[in-house]
Design a protein around this motif. Structure first.
Motif, PDB file in Angstrom:
ATOM      1  N   LEU A   1       0.808  -1.216   0.000  1.00 40.89           N
ATOM      2  CA  LEU A   1       0.000   0.000   0.000  1.00 40.89           C
ATOM      3  C   LEU A   1       0.846   1.274   0.000  1.00 40.89           C
ATOM      4  O   LEU A   1       0.301   2.374   0.070  1.00 40.89           O
TER       5      LEU A   1
ATOM      6  N   THR B   1       2.758   2.117  -5.562  1.00 41.63           N
ATOM      7  CA  THR B   1       1.396   2.312  -6.081  1.00 41.63           C
ATOM      8  C   THR B   1       1.262   1.838  -7.516  1.00 41.63           C
ATOM      9  O   THR B   1       0.265   1.190  -7.870  1.00 41.63           O
TER      10      THR B   1
ATOM     11  N   GLY C   1       1.232  -2.318  -6.167  1.00 43.08           N
ATOM     12  CA  GLY C   1      -0.160  -1.933  -5.936  1.00 43.08           C
ATOM     13  C   GLY C   1      -1.018  -2.236  -7.148  1.00 43.08           C
ATOM     14  O   GLY C   1      -2.102  -2.822  -7.040  1.00 43.08           O
ATOM     15  N   TRP C   2      -0.538  -1.842  -8.328  1.00 41.40           N
ATOM     16  CA  TRP C   2      -1.253  -2.158  -9.574  1.00 41.40           C
ATOM     17  C   TRP C   2      -1.385  -3.654  -9.759  1.00 41.40           C
ATOM     18  O   TRP C   2      -2.448  -4.142 -10.175  1.00 41.40           O
TER      19      TRP C   2
ATOM     20  N   ALA D   1      -4.139  -4.889  -7.520  1.00 45.10           N
ATOM     21  CA  ALA D   1      -5.460  -4.363  -7.876  1.00 45.10           C
ATOM     22  C   ALA D   1      -5.977  -4.896  -9.205  1.00 45.10           C
ATOM     23  O   ALA D   1      -7.188  -5.056  -9.372  1.00 45.10           O
TER      24      ALA D   1
ATOM     25  N   ARG E   1      -8.308  -0.218  -1.416  1.00 43.86           N
ATOM     26  CA  ARG E   1      -7.531   0.904  -0.875  1.00 43.86           C
ATOM     27  C   ARG E   1      -6.562   1.494  -1.909  1.00 43.86           C
ATOM     28  O   ARG E   1      -5.774   2.380  -1.581  1.00 43.86           O
ATOM     29  N   LEU E   2      -6.620   0.993  -3.134  1.00 42.00           N
ATOM     30  CA  LEU E   2      -5.720   1.433  -4.194  1.00 42.00           C
ATOM     31  C   LEU E   2      -6.492   2.173  -5.281  1.00 42.00           C
ATOM     32  O   LEU E   2      -7.702   2.013  -5.408  1.00 42.00           O
TER      33      LEU E   2
ATOM     34  N   TYR F   1      -6.351   2.295 -12.447  1.00 40.86           N
ATOM     35  CA  TYR F   1      -5.148   2.434 -13.267  1.00 40.86           C
ATOM     36  C   TYR F   1      -5.481   2.488 -14.751  1.00 40.86           C
ATOM     37  O   TYR F   1      -6.340   1.747 -15.232  1.00 40.86           O
TER      38      TYR F   1
END
Length: 272
Positions: free
Chosen positions: A115, A120, A124-125, A128, A142-143, A146
């Protein structure tokens, strides 16, 4: 030259759609997924924040006896040597018990790192968009969303130049046999194809995890290298043990791709 706009893998607003789901797991692989979920809880207990599947099994494209089980674990704290040893033991047990899979791979990260601002547009990507929740909280909530833009391209695969020296070390250390070289050909082929795809991803304006489609998208913009990338895509699914292939990856195609990537998108933000 491919000039049309592609919308594959994107929603109506142009964001990358999450690929994969538990509903897409082929019937033959469901027992190993159930076993993995149960044993992860038993092995990691309170250390585990969450677990995800990724790769061909949750995309529904896995091949019995040919595909591996890919897992990502979110831990409450930074992974320790004990955590990694426990993961390796669980991998070996699942691989031995279930003939439907050809190996198990587990990525371990702390919840805080997944996180973090630094990750990110990389880890993170990945969580997600490319990971399917298996246990615990889904960190995708929480992300951000994209898009297939240059920032994402830079932060996901803008570090190939840093990897090439390690590739050369692994190639040099590998036993002189097709059996020892095939896993290297498979992993490096896939990495090169994915890097080639994200190089052109902002222009192609879409997302896919299919190696053949990735190579095709790349080839539309770099026809002089199209055959190289098509060959890598084939070997990503059906690897050979040819040492000449590994040499070309580490000393020819890889360095060219790293240089072109840096020219077009820049270098990935350095990690500690």
């Amino acid at each position: 030259m491919a000039a049309q706009r592609h919308r594959r893998g994107l929603d109506a607003r142009g964001y990358i759609e999450r690929e994969g789901s538990l509903a897409l797991v082929p019937h033959a692989f469901r027992p190993v997924v159930v076993a993995a979920r149960e044993r992860l809880q038993d092995v990691f207990g309170a250390r585990l924040d969450g677990a995800y599947l990724y790769g061909s099994i949750p995309r529904g494209t896995a091949r019995v006896g040919r595909s591996d089980l890919d897992l990502l674990l979110s831990l409450r704290d930074e992974p320790t040597g004990t955590d990694r040893a426990d993961a390796r033991a669980l991998e070996a047990a699942l691989d031995e018990e279930f003939t439907e899979i050809d190996g198990v791979g587990t990525l371990l990260f702390s919840r805080a790192r997944l996180l973090s601002d630094l990750e990110t547009h990389d880890l993170g990507w990945f969580v997600a968009c490319l990971c399917t929740p298996l246990l615990g909280e889904d960190l995708a909530e929480r992300l951000p969303r994209y898009r297939p833009d240059a920032l994402l391209a830079r932060e996901t695969n803008g570090d190939l130049a840093l990897l090439l020296p390690r590739w050369r070390e692994r190639i040099a250390a590998a036993a002189d046999s097709d059996e020892a070289r095939r896993p290297l050909v498979r992993s490096m082929s896939r990495h090169l194809v994915r890097t080639g795809f994200t190089l052109v991803m902002p222009r192609w304006n879409g997302w896919t995890s299919d190696l053949g489609e990735m190579a095709g998208a790349f080839g539309a913009y770099y026809p002089e290298r199209a055959a190289d990338m098509r060959g890598a895509a084939v070997r990503g699914y059906e690897p050979t043990g040819d040492p000449a292939v590994l040499h070309s990856y580490a000393y020819e195609l890889g360095p060219w791709l790293a240089g072109e990537y840096a020219r077009v998108h820049g270098i990935k933000t350095p990690r500690p």
